[in-house]
Design an enzyme around this catalytic site. Structure first.
Site, PDB file in Angstrom:
ATOM      1  CG  ASN A  74      -9.492   1.173   4.111  1.00 55.39           C
ATOM      2  OD1 ASN A  74      -9.587   0.707   2.973  1.00 55.39           O
ATOM      3  ND2 ASN A  74      -8.537   0.811   4.953  1.00 55.39           N
ATOM      4  CB  SER A  75     -14.353  -1.451   2.752  1.00 48.72           C
ATOM      5  OG  SER A  75     -15.370  -0.517   2.454  1.00 48.72           O
ATOM      6  CB  CYS A 135      -5.721  -6.300   0.536  1.00 49.18           C
ATOM      7  SG  CYS A 135      -6.948  -4.995   0.431  1.00 49.18           S
ATOM      8  CE  LYS A 170       0.769  -3.038   4.645  1.00 48.72           C
ATOM      9  NZ  LYS A 170       0.349  -1.787   4.014  1.00 48.72           N
ATOM     10  CB  ILE A 196       0.060  -4.948  11.259  1.00 47.16           C
ATOM     11  CG1 ILE A 196      -0.489  -3.714  11.963  1.00 47.16           C
ATOM     12  CG2 ILE A 196       0.837  -5.811  12.180  1.00 47.16           C
ATOM     13  CD1 ILE A 196      -1.446  -4.017  13.135  1.00 47.16           C
ATOM     14  CB  THR A 198      -6.407  -2.549   7.950  1.00 50.01           C
ATOM     15  OG1 THR A 198      -6.748  -3.397   6.859  1.00 50.01           O
ATOM     16  CG2 THR A 198      -5.978  -1.192   7.432  1.00 50.01           C
ATOM     17  N   GLY A 248       1.357   1.039  11.962  1.00 50.60           N
ATOM     18  CA  GLY A 248       0.089   0.804  12.642  1.00 50.60           C
ATOM     19  C   GLY A 248      -0.113   1.894  13.681  1.00 50.60           C
ATOM     20  N   GLY A 249      -0.831   2.956  13.302  1.00 50.32           N
ATOM     21  CA  GLY A 249      -1.220   3.990  14.254  1.00 50.32           C
ATOM     22  C   GLY A 249      -0.171   5.012  14.609  1.00 50.32           C
ATOM     23  N   GLY A 270       0.516   5.717   7.883  1.00 50.02           N
ATOM     24  CA  GLY A 270      -0.676   5.501   7.070  1.00 50.02           C
ATOM     25  C   GLY A 270      -1.773   6.514   7.317  1.00 50.02           C
TER      26      GLY A 270
END
Ligand SMILES: Cc1cc2nc3c(=O)[nH]c(=O)nc-3n(C[C@H](O)[C@H](O)[C@H](O)COP(=O)(O)O)c2cc1C
Length: 308
Positions: A74-75, A135, A170, A196, A198, A248-249, A270
């Protein structure tokens, strides 16, 4: 506390009590409203808001999401209503919730961060502030603060003075040594850490010779990053004394257990919310069932029990 007898899913971080260790991660759950149409979000341990900045932001141009093997890029950038918009449009909804609300804050400058944190942490419904210094998707998204340990310590120390609630910093995985950055945040006065964010990545359409994302690069999340996240939670747990919230995942209750054993006191979910809007509530139920099956009465006992 779970509704099941003898199964205690509750956790406490920096004096804040969570019904269970499951918190939805920033940027994947908006401000909760849309998900409340799918299930009772009060059954979650907590929710973490989209990153809020001093001023309203539109985010990056589209396309800003791309599917990748076992994950997504994502951006989005920090699209958000700004502090005043948040207080006007989102706080009234958040005030009615009965789970922990964590406000995620980002900024362009140290002054911006301090301004936003002071206003947001003064809201009664906000029980904790998560500082996003990691970010990767905006030039001024805070990543500049999150890479070098010295800047992590400096921004944490500055923000802490303006924060009326426990401060969770974070951490970014896109750094040389996560333990150094974790220690820097702890030295700066962080009450707890989350990790974490991304992992920097990109997708390319070779036929058009173009990047898939309009922003060219983005942040990778989802199951693809889980092993990276687990390693970093493990290394961070060895490096600091303050509590850790791992992410994370995560898509299953077993994943939650793995993060807790590695050292997390709670976890954030997430991308799973994006693949399945009911992921949060499903995980709450799965966790209780898994604890029952494995004769675990108290989820807190798992934290940091990895034997190496
Ligand atoms: C679409 C999207 C938007 C995100 N926005 C933010 C954000 O505003 N602030 C932040 O700290 N993290 C943001 N993140 C990062 C997540 O909170 C989380 O750290 C990361 O996705 C790893 O967890 P996951 O693999 O479970 O998705 C975002 C992630 C995604 C997928």
């Amino acid at each position: 506390m779970s509704e099941e007898k003898n199964i205690d899913t509750s956790v406490e971080i920096c004096g804040v009590k969570f019904r269970n260790p499951i918190i939805t991660a920033s940027g994947t759950f908006g401000f909760g409203k849309e998900y409340a149409e799918f299930y009772d979000i009060n059954k979650l341990g907590g929710i973490c808001t989209k990153g809020v900045t001093k001023e309203r932001r539109e985010g990056n141009p589209s396309p800003r999401i791309a599917e990748t093997p076992m994950g997504m890029l994502n951006s989005v950038g920090l699209q958000n209503p700004g502090v005043d918009g948040f207080i006007r449009e989102d706080v009234p909804f958040l005030e009615k919730l009965d789970c922990v609300v964590i406000a995620n804050v980002a900024g362009r400058t140290e002054e911006d961060y301090c301004y936003a944190v002071e206003k947001i942490s003064a809201c009664k419904c906000v029980k904790m502030v998560e500082l996003n210094i990691s970010c990767p998707n905006v030039k001024a998204g805070g990543m500049a603060f999150g890479v070098l340990p010295e800047s992590v310590e400096k921004i944490t120390r500055a923000v802490k003075k303006h924060c009326a609630k426990p401060l969770m910093v974070k951490l970014s995985p896109n750094v040389a040594n996560i333990a150094d950055n974790a220690r820097a945040a702890e030295n700066g006065g962080a009450d707890c850490l989350s990790l974490i964010n991304t992992v920097g990545g990109m997708a390319i359409n070779w036929r058009t010779r173009k990047p898939v994302l309009a922003n060219v690069c983005g942040g990778l999340s989802g199951p693809a990053i889980k092993p990276i996240a687990l390693k970093m939670v493990y290394e961070t747990h060895k490096a600091v004394k303050i509590p850790i919230v791992g992410m994370g995942g995560i898509t299953t209750a077993d994943d939650i257990m793995e993060f807790m054993v590695a050292g997390a006191a709670a976890v954030q979910i997430g991308s799973a919310n994006i693949f399945d809007p009911c992921a949060g509530i499903n995980l709450v139920n799965e966790l209780t069932n898994l604890m029952k099956r494995c004769n675990i009465n108290n989820v807190r006992e798992l934290t940091g029990t990895l034997s190496v």
